[in-house]
Design an enzyme around this catalytic site. Structure first.
Site, PDB file in Angstrom:
ATOM      1  N   LYS A 179       6.031  -8.174 -16.523  1.00 44.31           N
ATOM      2  CA  LYS A 179       6.284  -8.948 -15.305  1.00 44.31           C
ATOM      3  C   LYS A 179       5.059  -8.835 -14.415  1.00 44.31           C
ATOM      4  O   LYS A 179       4.880  -7.862 -13.689  1.00 44.31           O
ATOM      5  CB  LYS A 179       7.519  -8.426 -14.553  1.00 44.31           C
ATOM      6  CG  LYS A 179       8.004  -9.426 -13.526  1.00 44.31           C
ATOM      7  CD  LYS A 179       8.429  -8.820 -12.212  1.00 44.31           C
ATOM      8  CE  LYS A 179       7.342  -8.470 -11.273  1.00 44.31           C
ATOM      9  NZ  LYS A 179       6.526  -9.562 -10.741  1.00 44.31           N
ATOM     10  N   GLU A 254       2.242   4.338 -10.536  1.00 46.00           N
ATOM     11  CA  GLU A 254       0.958   4.527  -9.853  1.00 46.00           C
ATOM     12  C   GLU A 254       1.057   3.765  -8.550  1.00 46.00           C
ATOM     13  O   GLU A 254       1.293   2.561  -8.553  1.00 46.00           O
ATOM     14  CB  GLU A 254      -0.207   4.001 -10.699  1.00 46.00           C
ATOM     15  CG  GLU A 254      -0.525   4.850 -11.906  1.00 46.00           C
ATOM     16  CD  GLU A 254      -0.797   6.314 -11.594  1.00 46.00           C
ATOM     17  OE1 GLU A 254      -1.177   6.642 -10.442  1.00 46.00           O
ATOM     18  OE2 GLU A 254      -0.593   7.146 -12.488  1.00 46.00           O
ATOM     19  N   CYS A 288      -6.197   0.706  -4.909  1.00 40.28           N
ATOM     20  CA  CYS A 288      -5.465   1.925  -4.561  1.00 40.28           C
ATOM     21  C   CYS A 288      -6.434   3.093  -4.411  1.00 40.28           C
ATOM     22  O   CYS A 288      -6.123   4.088  -3.783  1.00 40.28           O
ATOM     23  CB  CYS A 288      -4.387   2.222  -5.586  1.00 40.28           C
ATOM     24  SG  CYS A 288      -5.030   2.411  -7.222  1.00 40.28           S
ATOM     25  N   GLU A 389      -1.264   3.410   4.154  1.00 39.46           N
ATOM     26  CA  GLU A 389      -2.202   2.615   3.352  1.00 39.46           C
ATOM     27  C   GLU A 389      -2.345   1.216   3.967  1.00 39.46           C
ATOM     28  O   GLU A 389      -1.357   0.505   4.132  1.00 39.46           O
ATOM     29  CB  GLU A 389      -1.678   2.494   1.913  1.00 39.46           C
ATOM     30  CG  GLU A 389      -2.643   1.746   1.015  1.00 39.46           C
ATOM     31  CD  GLU A 389      -2.198   1.720  -0.449  1.00 39.46           C
ATOM     32  OE1 GLU A 389      -1.045   1.330  -0.713  1.00 39.46           O
ATOM     33  OE2 GLU A 389      -3.015   2.078  -1.312  1.00 39.46           O
TER      34      GLU A 389
END
Ligand SMILES: NC(=O)C1=CN([C@@H]2O[C@H](COP(=O)(O)OP(=O)(O)OC[C@H]3O[C@@H](n4cnc5c(N)ncnc54)[C@H](O)[C@@H]3O)[C@@H](O)[C@H]2O)C=CC1
Ligand SMILES: O=C(O)CCC(=O)C(=O)O
Length: 487
Positions: A179, A254, A288, A389
């Site tokens: 996906k 992750e 990231c 973040e």
């Protein structure tokens, strides 16, 4: 480019391109120019997903029974087809999510290298011979695939991340339902096309495009899916992990980072500035592993700050397809709004916005999600922009009174993905390596820059404590079987 839709793409199920059952599509637009429609992408439902999982289940036995070398040959073929399509895939990536063409093509080349690396895995040893207590017996370990693996991938690396999940899943004998992020589904379909053209047996790799909270969630819940690998936000990752764990499926997450670079008093400032800019602002800060906290020791704080600002002023914001663009737009509206939110939050909490963030004046930039790269000064560790973040072109400068304080500031976050230091002092470098709470630690190098042959993953809330890439991938995609044979 005009307003017309360029392509309509489909799901890929059991070796065929299939319309979504709903026959509904969503338009993906170029984040550098919202007037340009890049493609129509399926808005799939649970029936599409069920068909894909059924196909993957059906293909399991034949695929896992093949020799590893034979599975590897398919991956070599995919790599070679992709090699002939680097420009097409790279250009689509830039049009669909904004990163510069150089970075986009670099990512496709990285995808090819990952495919070749895992193709070779099909010929490498698995398992150990272990002495049995009975001297006439043979005891050894081998590895078996999980079964059907669900791959949920994000939009920021629309080629490399799915490939570093799909390639090891396949080489170790699993079948896959992928996906991709809906936001970069046209790019995903070009990747899928390479697998299709390589003649992968029907059902071995399937792709279903749709909303994460429907297709991603249902994939995670699906009883016939034995493993789920996810890269994306912490909020969604937690739900994916809990849902998979609740039904006993294996999972790997992750997630985010709040990655620090420490600039020690003896650092080469020119190199440290380059690493801060490259690590923090390449891909518009949407990695990231991006540098977001720049922790500078007091003695050199002012000199570093001035050099950094001078250099940031030179960065050219623009359409990633233009040769002189250094920094493209944010990848989508949600991301643009997130970045604006954090800029406002930084100012409201008392950080000093030294440069960037202002609306674009150039007419050609008014139609896209462009943000001039931002440097905040006077940031303290308790501010939101030092803790959450941002995933955008925003650098937060934090002053440390000493090297020891710099390390403690670096660790003052829930995240632990990557961290770097600039220093010439071996003792400081070693102290940093030992004490930094991050899964990827780099000395005199930027925080981003993952090597495909090395394990990758984070500590603390950045991951589910598993590792991707390199040979470490085998741990997730297989289970150990211990065999004891008595003559
Ligand atoms: N670690 C990384 O590389 C990435 C981190 N992010 C972080 O996430 C923030 C939000 O970005 P999003 O695109 O909204 O990330 P996201 O976490 O929503 O999306 C990642 C993937 O998960 C899917 N997904 C969404 N909801 C799901 C659910 N309930 N169950 C299963 N799958 C689901 C999405 O469709 C996509 O394929 C960013 O601002 C950034 O901070 C985003 C992308 C990549
Ligand atoms: O730094 C890199 O190259 C990889 C970054 C990454 O894995 C991510 O943003 O999800």
């Amino acid at each position: 480019m005009g307003r017309e839709v360029q392509v309509t793409i489909e799901n890929y199920i059991n070796g065929e391109w299939c319309k979504p059952v709903s026959e509904k599509y969503i338009v993906n637009k170029n984040p550098a120019n919202l007037a340009e429609e890049v493609g129509n992408v399926p808005d799939s439902n649970e029936q599409d997903l069920d068909a894909a999982v059924a196909a993957a289940s059906g293909a399991r036995k034949a695929w896992r029974s093949m020799a590893g070398a034979e599975r590897g040959n398919f991956l070599y073929k995919v790599a070679s087809i992709m090699e002939q399509n680097v420009d097409i895939i790279g250009t689509m990536m830039t049009r669909e999510m904004g990163k510069t063409l150089g970075e986009a093509k670099g990512e496709v080349l990285r995808g090819i290298a990952i495919l070749k690396y895992y193709a070779g895995e099909g010929m490498r040893p698995v398992g150990d011979v272990i002495p049995a207590t009975d001297p006439t017996a043979l005891m050894y370990t081998t590895r078996v695939p999980l079964g059907v693996v669900g791959v949920i991938s994000p939009w920021n690396f629309p080629v490399a991340i799915p490939i570093w999940k799909i390639a090891p899943a396949l080489i170790y004998g699993n079948t896959v339902v992928w996906k991709p992020a809906r936001e970069t589904a046209v790019t995903a379909s070009l990747v899928m096309k390479c697998f299709h053209e390589a003649g992968l047996p029907a059902g071995v790799l399937n792709m279903v495009i749709g909303e994460g909270k429907l297709i991603g969630q249902k994939l995670t819940e699906h009883r016939q899916v034995q493993g789920i690998t996810f890269t994306g936000s912490n909020a969604v990752g937690k739900v994916v992990g809990q849902t998979a764990a609740a039904r006993g499926a294996k999972y790997q997450l992750e997630m985010g980072g709040k990655n620090p670079i420490i600039i020690a008093a003896d650092a080469d400032l020119e190199l440290a500035v380059e690493a801060t800019i490259s690590g923090g602002l390449r891909s518009t800060g949407q990695k990231c592993t991006a540098t977001s906290r720049v922790i500078v020791v007091r003695d050199i704080y002012e000199s570093f700050r001035e050099l950094l600002i001078e250099r940031v002023k030179q960065l050219k914001v623009g359409n990633g397809l233009d040769g002189d663009t250094w920094l493209g737009p944010c990848a989508n509206q949600k991301q643009y709004e997130t970045v604006q939110h954090y800029i406002e939050k930084g100012i409201a909490e008392g950080a000093e916005l030294v440069i960037g963030g202002e609306p674009q004046q150039e007419a050609s930039l008014q139609q896209g999600y462009f943000v001039a790269p931002v440097v905040f000064d006077q940031v303290t560790s308790r501010m939101t922009i030092a803790q959450e973040e941002v995933f955008g072109p925003v650098l937060a400068l934090i002053k440390a009174d000493s090297f020891e304080e710099a390390i403690s500031l670096a660790n003052d976050t829930q995240y632990g993905l990557s961290a770097s230091i600039y220093t010439k002092n071996i003792a400081q470098a070693l102290a940093f390596i030992n004490e930094t709470e991050a899964g990827l630690v780099r000395v005199n190098a930027e925080t981003a820059g993952v090597e495909l042959q090395a394990p990758f993953g984070g500590l603390k809330n950045s991951s589910s404590h598993s590792r991707e890439q390199g040979q470490a991938a085998i741990e997730f995609y297989t289970a150990i079987k211990t065999v004891f044979i008595k003559p």
